[in-house]
Design a protein around this motif. Structure first.
Motif, PDB file in Angstrom:
ATOM      1  N   ASN A 400       0.793  -1.080  -0.166  1.00  0.00           N
ATOM      2  CA  ASN A 400      -0.156  -0.189  -0.282  1.00  0.00           C
ATOM      3  C   ASN A 400       0.578   0.883  -0.049  1.00  0.00           C
ATOM      4  OD1 ASN A 400      -2.048   1.858   0.304  1.00  0.00           O
ATOM      5  ND2 ASN A 400      -2.920   1.073   2.592  1.00  0.00           N
ATOM      6  N   PRO A 401       0.896   2.114  -1.025  1.00  0.00           N
ATOM      7  CA  PRO A 401       1.905   3.185  -1.225  1.00  0.00           C
ATOM      8  C   PRO A 401       1.431   3.989   0.082  1.00  0.00           C
ATOM      9  CG  PRO A 401       1.210   2.570  -3.013  1.00  0.00           C
ATOM     10  CD  PRO A 401       0.547   1.695  -2.742  1.00  0.00           C
ATOM     11  N   ALA A 402       0.359   4.252   0.156  1.00  0.00           N
ATOM     12  CA  ALA A 402       0.046   5.407   0.992  1.00  0.00           C
ATOM     13  C   ALA A 402       0.515   5.390   2.578  1.00  0.00           C
ATOM     14  CB  ALA A 402      -1.489   5.299   1.653  1.00  0.00           C
ATOM     15  N   ALA A 403       0.852   3.638   2.981  1.00  0.00           N
ATOM     16  CA  ALA A 403       1.656   3.551   3.878  1.00  0.00           C
ATOM     17  C   ALA A 403       2.996   4.534   4.009  1.00  0.00           C
ATOM     18  CB  ALA A 403       2.064   1.811   4.151  1.00  0.00           C
ATOM     19  N   GLY A 404       3.653   4.333   2.942  1.00  0.00           N
ATOM     20  CA  GLY A 404       5.049   5.155   2.627  1.00  0.00           C
ATOM     21  C   GLY A 404       4.979   5.787   2.659  1.00  0.00           C
ATOM     22  N   THR A 432      -5.738   8.043   5.829  1.00  0.00           N
ATOM     23  CA  THR A 432      -5.960   9.864   5.381  1.00  0.00           C
ATOM     24  C   THR A 432      -4.849   9.569   4.397  1.00  0.00           C
ATOM     25  OG1 THR A 432      -4.641  10.441   6.839  1.00  0.00           O
ATOM     26  CG2 THR A 432      -6.218  10.365   8.277  1.00  0.00           C
ATOM     27  N   PHE A 433      -4.481   9.108   3.768  1.00  0.00           N
ATOM     28  CA  PHE A 433      -3.579   9.357   3.071  1.00  0.00           C
ATOM     29  C   PHE A 433      -3.969   8.558   1.980  1.00  0.00           C
ATOM     30  CE2 PHE A 433      -0.403  11.140   6.023  1.00  0.00           C
ATOM     31  CZ  PHE A 433      -0.363  11.735   5.700  1.00  0.00           C
ATOM     32  N   GLU A 434      -4.519   7.922   2.011  1.00  0.00           N
ATOM     33  CA  GLU A 434      -5.086   6.710   0.952  1.00  0.00           C
ATOM     34  C   GLU A 434      -5.715   7.700  -0.286  1.00  0.00           C
ATOM     35  OE1 GLU A 434      -7.097   3.557   2.798  1.00  0.00           O
ATOM     36  OE2 GLU A 434      -5.354   2.680   2.913  1.00  0.00           O
ATOM     37  N   GLY A 435      -5.601   7.304  -1.802  1.00  0.00           N
ATOM     38  CA  GLY A 435      -6.339   8.527  -2.553  1.00  0.00           C
ATOM     39  C   GLY A 435      -6.318   9.438  -2.477  1.00  0.00           C
ATOM     40  N   ARG A 436      -4.915  10.252  -2.144  1.00  0.00           N
ATOM     41  CA  ARG A 436      -4.540  11.586  -2.517  1.00  0.00           C
ATOM     42  C   ARG A 436      -3.655  11.691  -3.144  1.00  0.00           C
ATOM     43  NH1 ARG A 436      -2.119  14.094   3.318  1.00  0.00           N
ATOM     44  NH2 ARG A 436      -3.532  14.321   4.435  1.00  0.00           N
TER      45      ARG A 436
END
Ligand SMILES: Cc1cc2nc3c(=O)[nH]c(=O)nc-3n(C[C@H](O)[C@H](O)[C@H](O)COP(=O)(O)OP(=O)(O)OC[C@H]3O[C@@H](n4cnc5c(N)ncnc54)[C@H](O)[C@@H]3O)c2cc1C
Length: 453
Positions: A400-404, A432-436
């Protein structure tokens, strides 16, 4: 170069004809002292900047104190001191991470980081400060001189870095995270031998990516773009060796930029072979014999205010106030944030400049920025209290790139770290970073150093 400090002359604070213009001394002309001098001059005060080195020496006869990357949010604070002169040339927006030679992941940032030679940024600011009427006094300030200077000025800021006059300010043991250095450091600035850009196909398909390579036993290595004061677009290698490791032993052997680069080459072949060919292809910057540095930082937070023997008011700035291990790149960022807030506060402060005011300003800085930066640094150091948090970030990042993105956002806005205690907190934060939309990696730089100097 040497100009003499102004005395209380006929000048007056703008807008208040009855009040003599307040006078400020700043001791130490590193990036924080130089920035404070410019910001406070522009805020309407008489400012004298004291430096143990001439302006030329500060630029060309010392190593950069550190890499001083501004990760995102601090850039807007820094731009309040002086607008951005370096733009995309020094920018990057992603890190390719590997842990123990295992799975790698790309961490796309939610911002653009900017990595500019701190000697260049400081010199630019000293130049503007002088052009705009500031005074630069070339002398090493000792205790007696500090007493005299503080007696002549409304306030004296001490921005002399981690040693020397910093000891005038007692250590705040409660706020200081450690009493010993946590890593042994080696850094060298380099450039590609063929003059082209550097890509790391063994690690990432991303065009312009920094690398963070982690070995749980030995430490971490950061490799990233850097705008060198003379050579222009360049790269920095920055190693953080755990004490007792092979890497620490090797780092201690560095004696110049060429040996430092050789040490990084050997370390990559041993620990991070996927990017060793690219590290082999880098070369030192011959024109700058000070392009390397080794040593260790004792993370220290000091009381913000002190008095000279005669009662003169001293206030600490930059590394003198808060010195952190550089692994999370917080030191110069904190300095920029502290200076920008200070200039705003003093501009609007017609009342007493006293111990109470400067303690309050620092306490606000500490709560909003200092403490989160210190905690984010502990997280990146792999402090046991963050073991579960770090494990959760790394466990998720490959899928999940949002974790990085979330993890590296803590370098820009460290505040959320205070709410991260375990797996569930990380899951909530990452969400909170997913889809950003993340920042677009900067294009390859096209300019040469002469554009900047
Ligand atoms: C390896 C490394 C990497 C880093 N990477 C980052 C990063 O990526 N991002 C980040 O934000 N921060 C980073 N930092 C931290 C950052 O570089 C420092 O926080 C910052 O440069 C400190 O600036 P300063 O002006 O407070 O102190 P200094 O740069 O130490 O300046 C102090 C100045 O005071 C002068 N001086 C000292 N004593 C006297 C005296 N008695 N009289 C007159 N002058 C005196 C000195 O000559 C010097 O010019 C890193 C640090 C290191 C070591």
């Amino acid at each position: 170069m040497t100009q003499h400090p102004s005395t209380h002359g006929p000048s007056e604070t703008p807008g208040n004809e009855a009040t003599p213009r307040r006078s400020i001394a700043i001791v130490g002309a590193g990036i924080v002292g130089a920035s404070a001098a410019l910001a406070l001059k522009r805020a309407g005060f008489d400012v004298t900047l004291y430096s143990e080195r001439t302006r030329e020496e500060l630029r060309d006869a010392v190593p950069a104190t550190g890499t001083a990357i501004l990760f995102g949010d601090s850039r807007s604070h820094d731009a309040r001191i002086e607008g951005d002169r370096y733009g995309a040339d020094a920018a990057f927006a992603t890190s390719a991470v590997t842990v123990n030679g295992g799975p790698t992941f790309d961490a796309p940032y939610d911002y653009e980081a900017q990595s500019v030679d701190v000697r260049l940024r400081a010199d630019d600011r000293i130049g503007l400060f002088l052009d705009e009427g500031g005074s630069f006094a070339h002398r090493r300030v000792d205790d007696a001189e500090l007493d005299r200077i503080a007696g002549e000025n409304d306030v004296t800021f001490v921005a002399t870095g981690k040693g020397g006059l910093a000891e005038r300010f007692p250590v705040d043991a409660e706020r200081s995270p450690y009493s010993e250095p946590q890593r042994y450091l080696l850094t060298v600035t380099v450039r590609p031998a063929d003059g082209g850009d550097v890509r790391f196909p063994g690690r990432t398909e991303n065009e312009r990516s920094a690398l963070l390579s982690i070995d749980a036993e030995e430490g971490e290595v950061f490799v990233g773009p850097y705008l060198h004061k003379d050579a222009g677009p360049a790269w920095v290698l920055l190693g953080f060796a755990r004490f007792g490791s092979e890497s620490e032993k090797a780092y201690r052997e560095a004696r110049d930029s060429a040996s430092a680069l050789d040490i990084f080459r050997a370390q990559h072949h041993r620990l991070f072979p996927d990017v060793a060919p690219q590290i082999d292809a880098l070369e030192v910057i011959d024109s700058d014999e000070y392009s390397w540095l080794k040593g260790a930082v004792t993370p220290t937070v000091r009381r913000p205010v002190a008095r000279t023997d005669s009662g003169g008011l001293l206030v600490s700035l930059g590394d003198t106030a808060i010195a952190v291990d550089p692994i999370a790149g917080q030191g110069a960022q904190l300095g920029a944030i502290q200076v920008a807030a200070l200039a705003d506060a003093l501009r609007e402060q017609p009342g007493e400049w006293d111990e109470e005011l400067f303690t309050r300003l620092f306490d606000t800085h500490w709560e909003r920025h200092g403490k989160p930066s210190v905690e984010a640094t502990s997280l990146f150091l792999g402090d046991p209290k963050y073991a579960e948090v770090v494990g959760s970030f790394f466990g998720r990042a490959a899928e999940n790139p949002a974790a990085g993105t979330a993890l590296f956002d803590l370098l820009s806005v460290p505040g959320p770290v205070l709410g991260l205690r375990g797996e569930e907190d990380v899951v909530r934060f990452v969400r909170t970073f997913e889809g950003r939309r993340t920042a677009v990696p900067a294009a390859s730089p096209q300019v040469t150093a002469s554009t900047h100097v």
